[in-house]
Design a protein around this motif. Structure first.
Motif, mmCIF file in Angstrom:
data_model
loop_
_atom_site.group_PDB
_atom_site.id
_atom_site.type_symbol
_atom_site.label_atom_id
_atom_site.label_comp_id
_atom_site.label_asym_id
_atom_site.label_seq_id
_atom_site.Cartn_x
_atom_site.Cartn_y
_atom_site.Cartn_z
ATOM 1 N N TYR A 7 -19.349 -15.299 -5.505
ATOM 2 C CA TYR A 7 -19.056 -13.873 -5.965
ATOM 3 C C TYR A 7 -19.015 -13.023 -4.783
ATOM 4 N N LYS A 9 -17.836 -9.121 -2.889
ATOM 5 C CA LYS A 9 -17.358 -7.816 -3.150
ATOM 6 C C LYS A 9 -16.851 -7.313 -1.880
ATOM 7 N N GLU A 98 -13.710 -6.686 -6.255
ATOM 8 C CA GLU A 98 -14.532 -7.713 -6.703
ATOM 9 C C GLU A 98 -13.788 -9.172 -6.756
ATOM 10 N N GLU A 100 -14.179 -13.572 -7.819
ATOM 11 C CA GLU A 100 -14.808 -14.804 -7.805
ATOM 12 C C GLU A 100 -14.093 -15.807 -7.081
ATOM 13 N N LYS A 245 -11.179 -9.757 -9.813
ATOM 14 C CA LYS A 245 -11.963 -9.311 -11.132
ATOM 15 C C LYS A 245 -11.065 -7.925 -11.436
ATOM 16 N N ASP A 253 -15.092 -14.191 -15.792
ATOM 17 C CA ASP A 253 -16.384 -14.505 -15.728
ATOM 18 C C ASP A 253 -16.326 -15.862 -16.728
#
Length: 263
Positions: A7, A9, A98, A100, A245, A253
């Motif tokens: 993850y 950010k 953000e 992934e 995201k 997710d």
């Protein structure tokens, strides 16, 4: 196949890439774009959860760099994990937000609108029963592995180039073909968006039961020669996919868990 995942950010970036939106009708936000220097590169669909998925390239007179020189050799040789060094350096070209980040092994194949194995012709139109909104007959893109998520949901992988195969350097494509034949897996780089589109217009549930298409659209920033080489050889390479995201349809997710489960 998922090889690694983190993850990330990004709170400070000098990237010229950005996600932009425009309104439509009574909607303050409707259409979405990936832009470069505030000029739209791709129209990446809308926020409607029942409308059909589409993408269309707007800017074709491309200039500027969409990758980072300092990691170019690492990607050319192929990476096996997402190191802090790689993610930190690539953060310079990824918009703030953000993400992934998935390192995937992919086996792409080349297709085109209204061509053999075209998603829009073979999977989408029979369900939604209207023409896609791209108006890009003949436009080339790549597909990956389809995955059944549940009784009524299915995932479709897309790898969408900035540059058509006809514009690539043939010697460079052949170089990567040779690398792939030797068992190497160079790494492509993409900025990605995931949408869940559920059709509400069908008269009856189709034979396969699928009425919801999850579209995992990877817009290539680096790796055009690599993915073309892999498609020609019908073999796999790796892809470092930065899934936004913020710009996705809130199913990221679940997507990550799906790839972990299917490892």
């Amino acid at each position: 196949m998922l090889l690694d995942h983190i993850y990330l950010k990004i709170t400070k970036s000098d990237s010229k890439l950005s996600f932009t939106t425009t309104g439509g009708g009574n909607w303050e936000v409707w259409d979405r774009f990936i832009s470069y220097d505030n000029e739209p590169l791709f129209h990446i669909g809308n926020i409607c959860g029942t409308c059909a998925f589409f993408f269309t390239q707007i800017k074709t007179d491309l200039a500027g760099s969409y990758t980072v020189d300092s990691v170019r050799n690492n990607l050319a040789n192929g990476i096996e994990t997402i190191s802090d060094d790689i993610s930190n350096q690539l953060s310079a070209i990824i918009p703030e937000g953000e993400y992934e980040c998935l390192l995937l092994e992919i086996q792409p194949y080349q297709t085109c609108y209204n061509g053999k194995r075209d998603y829009f012709k073979e999977e989408q139109n029979p369900l939604w029963d209207y023409e896609d909104e791209t108006d890009e007959t003949g436009g080339i893109y790549y597909r990956g592995t389809d995955r059944v998520i549940s009784e009524h949901e299915k995932l479709f992988e897309f790898f969408i180039p900035l540059y058509p195969p006809s514009s690539l350097e043939e010697n460079r494509v052949r170089f990567y073909q040779e690398q792939i034949r030797e068992g190497k897996q160079p790494t492509a780089l993409a900025l990605a968006v995931v949408d869940a589109k559920e059709c509400m217009t069908y008269m009856e549930i189709p034979e396969d039961g699928i009425v919801s298409h999850w579209t995992y659209a990877n817009y290539l920033l680096d790796g055009h020669h690599k993915i073309q080489a892999a498609a020609r050889e019908k073999k796999s390479i790796t892809l470092l996919s930065f899934i936004s995201k913020d710009a996705s349809f809130k199913v990221v997710d679940t997507l990550v868990e799906l790839y972990k489960k299917n490892n």
